[in-house]
Design an enzyme around this catalytic site. Structure first.
Site, PDB file in Angstrom:
ATOM      1  N   HIS A 114       0.799  -1.208   0.000  1.00 25.93           N
ATOM      2  CA  HIS A 114       0.000   0.000   0.000  1.00 25.93           C
ATOM      3  C   HIS A 114       0.834   1.261   0.000  1.00 25.93           C
ATOM      4  O   HIS A 114       0.350   2.314  -0.298  1.00 25.93           O
ATOM      5  CB  HIS A 114      -0.866   0.065   1.263  1.00 25.93           C
ATOM      6  CG  HIS A 114      -2.049  -0.831   1.219  1.00 25.93           C
ATOM      7  ND1 HIS A 114      -2.926  -0.850   0.180  1.00 25.93           N
ATOM      8  CD2 HIS A 114      -2.502  -1.725   2.119  1.00 25.93           C
ATOM      9  CE1 HIS A 114      -3.872  -1.734   0.436  1.00 25.93           C
ATOM     10  NE2 HIS A 114      -3.645  -2.272   1.598  1.00 25.93           N
ATOM     11  N   THR A 115       2.076   1.105   0.456  1.00 24.72           N
ATOM     12  CA  THR A 115       2.855   2.331   0.686  1.00 24.72           C
ATOM     13  C   THR A 115       2.883   3.180  -0.550  1.00 24.72           C
ATOM     14  O   THR A 115       3.148   2.719  -1.641  1.00 24.72           O
ATOM     15  CB  THR A 115       4.296   1.979   1.095  1.00 24.72           C
ATOM     16  OG1 THR A 115       4.241   0.920   2.025  1.00 24.72           O
ATOM     17  CG2 THR A 115       4.965   3.165   1.722  1.00 24.72           C
TER      18      THR A 115
END
Lengths: 262, 269
Positions: A39-40
């Site tokens: 997700h980063t």
């Protein structure tokens, strides 16, 4: 219920064409079901510093109107200061789209608060805590809202100024800054800020710091706004520019010091 | 109380437009022992009579602290009351976690009322059989609310629920106009006197009388039984309160009539 959680639910509805993973329940395209979750994010369009100080009648916030796209100064009319309800002002550095999302969450929060119509209202302290919960929660899911927020307000005569960032670090202070402002403006605040400054003194101090940032922060643009919040309400100034000086001796003959061998 | 063919289900209306199951739930509240609440400009007081099962058992716990600024007194099915108190505590703590601020009483009361309403519209749950007196303080001042099994809520200057509450209410009706200006201790005294009226037999003492206060500068707390005993003793010493004429209590029990009665259903007032 956390308004953000409700929002997530609505988002889930919209993602009906995506498949839910049987174990993790994660929504993603079918082809990515068995790949690792990541997700980063990286910020794309970012705002630079926001400054905030308490003064006699309330709180003053300052920021420029720049939205950088990496090293390009792409957008020059981005409003990074927003009023929230009657009692609060929010300023943000970092990813602009995430800031817009936060403002949407807060607008909804304030709407529901107003709908009670019972004489109670969410003050700056409550909004600050809510934002902290929001930011920290997203950080724990490895999907942060990539912002550093400055929150100022006045309620029942009490002045409030605080900050939250994308990993959930939060505190209250008499003067706060985001990004480069921490390095360039805070030292000036430490020297020159004092309790119960007048509006004029406050604006002068902020403009002084914005000038330093303009000279030294490459993402700063010369179009700024000052926002004020008092017991009466919030006002955000029209954008304006500050005068810069480039008539330094060194700039007149830039090649003087550049001695080369060929 | 008259049984009829429309009272089996909470989801069945009677031809007169009443939900009998809900009204029966409100009867359960009337069976519980009395609870009284009263409010001044600065404080709210809750006073209850706690029944004991037998001589050996402890007295019924009727007052619950929900948060530093909110407390509740129950009358009716104690188990339901306990569960609702737990829910209220959970709501308060959740709000505190989100906003670092105490949950405004009025909002908690509305949430509670909405929760009670759900049970009046599902065929698989029964209405809660407990009435609540919610005492709390928020930024708009001290408040006293009553929550009904019907899902209704009302704000009061002073109120009583439970068995023989009409007697307590009669006393309160005489005195309530003085309550806003009362001091904390005067308010407590008024509460204890009114609860005395609702006592059928036996004497009021520090064990069977629970008193709790919340106010500006005072977190919700239950008075120690010794302190309560002292106040009760001091009331007996003071002969300035003439004996109150107890109002006849027949109007209170058996309030549910059969369908042909044209009176408004209790929950509609």
């Amino acid at each position: 219920m956390l308004a953000a959680a409700q929002k997530d639910e609505k988002k889930d509805q919209a993602l009906k064409n995506l498949v839910g993973h049987p174990q993790t329940g994660r929504d993603c395209p079918f082809t990515l079901l068995n790949s690792p979750i990541s997700h980063t994010q990286y910020p794309y369009v970012t705002g630079t510093s926001v400054l905030g100080i308490k003064y006699k009648d309330g709180v003053l916030l300052a920021s420029d109107m720049g939205g950088s796209y990496g090293s390009t100064l792409r957008y020059k009319s981005v409003q990074r200061l927003k009023p929230i309800g009657k009692h609060t002002l929010l300023g943000a550095g970092g990813e602009i789209s995430d800031f817009q999302e936060i403002v949407r969450y807060l607008d909804e929060l304030i709407l529901y608060d107003n709908m009670w119509d019972d004489g109670n209202s969410l003050g700056p302290k409550e909004v600050h805590n809510y934002l902290n919960r929001l930011m920290y929660n997203r950080r724990n899911k490895f999907n942060p809202l990539w912002n550093t927020l400055v929150l100022g307000g006045v309620k029942n005569g009490q002045k409030y100024l605080g900050t939250v960032n994308m990993i959930g670090v939060h505190y209250e202070e008499n003067h706060v800054a985001t990004g480069f402002g921490n390095h360039l403006a805070r030292p000036i605040f430490r020297d020159e800020w004092h309790e119960d400054m007048t509006f004029e003194e406050g604006v002068k101090l902020l403009e002084k710091c914005m000038l330093v940032l303009l000279y030294r922060d490459r993402s700063a643009v010369n179009k700024l706004q000052i926002a004020k919040i008092t017991e009466e309400g919030a006002t955000i100034s029209e954008p304006y520019a500050i005068k810069t000086h480039w008539e330094l001796e060194a700039f007149k003959n830039p090649a003087t010091g550049a001695v080369g061998s060929w | 109380m008259f049984r009829n063919q429309y009272d089996t289900d909470v989801t069945t209306w009677s031809p007169a437009g009443r939900l009998f199951q809900v009204e029966y739930a409100m009867e359960a509240v009337k069976q519980g022992s009395a609870a009284v609440g009263l409010r001044s400009k600065t404080h709210v007081v809750l006073v209850c009579v706690g029944k004991a099962n037998s001589e050996f058992s402890s007295h019924q716990k009727k007052i619950f602290k929900v948060d530093d600024h909110i407390g509740v007194a129950i009358a009716g099915l104690t188990a339901d009351g306990r569960v609702l108190s737990l829910h209220m505590r959970s709501e308060c703590i959740h709000y505190k976690f989100l906003y670092d601020s105490p949950l405004p009483v009025g909002r908690l009361v509305v949430q509670l009322a909405d929760k009670a309403q759900v049970c009046t519209q599902r065929s698989w749950t029964r209405p809660y059989g407990v009435g609540l007196l919610v005492a709390g303080l928020d930024e708009t001042g001290p408040h006293l609310y009553q929550n009904c099994p019907s899902g209704n809520y009302f704000e009061y200057q002073a109120f009583a629920i439970g068995a023989r509450s009409q007697a307590a209410k009669t006393y309160l009706e005489r005195k309530f106009e003085t309550f806003p200006e009362c001091s904390r201790n005067e308010l407590i005294r008024h509460g204890i006197i009114s609860v005395k009226e609702a006592l059928a037999e036996g004497k009021l003492n520090g064990s069977n009388c629970n008193v709790a206060v919340v106010g500006i500068g005072e977190a919700f707390n239950t008075l120690d039984s010794k302190a309560v005993q002292q106040i009760i003793d001091s009331l007996e010493d003071r002969a300035d309160e003439p004996p109150v004429d107890v109002a006849p209590v027949e109007g209170e029990q058996g309030a549910v009539q059969d369908d042909t009665d044209q009176a408004a259903a209790p929950m509609e007032t």
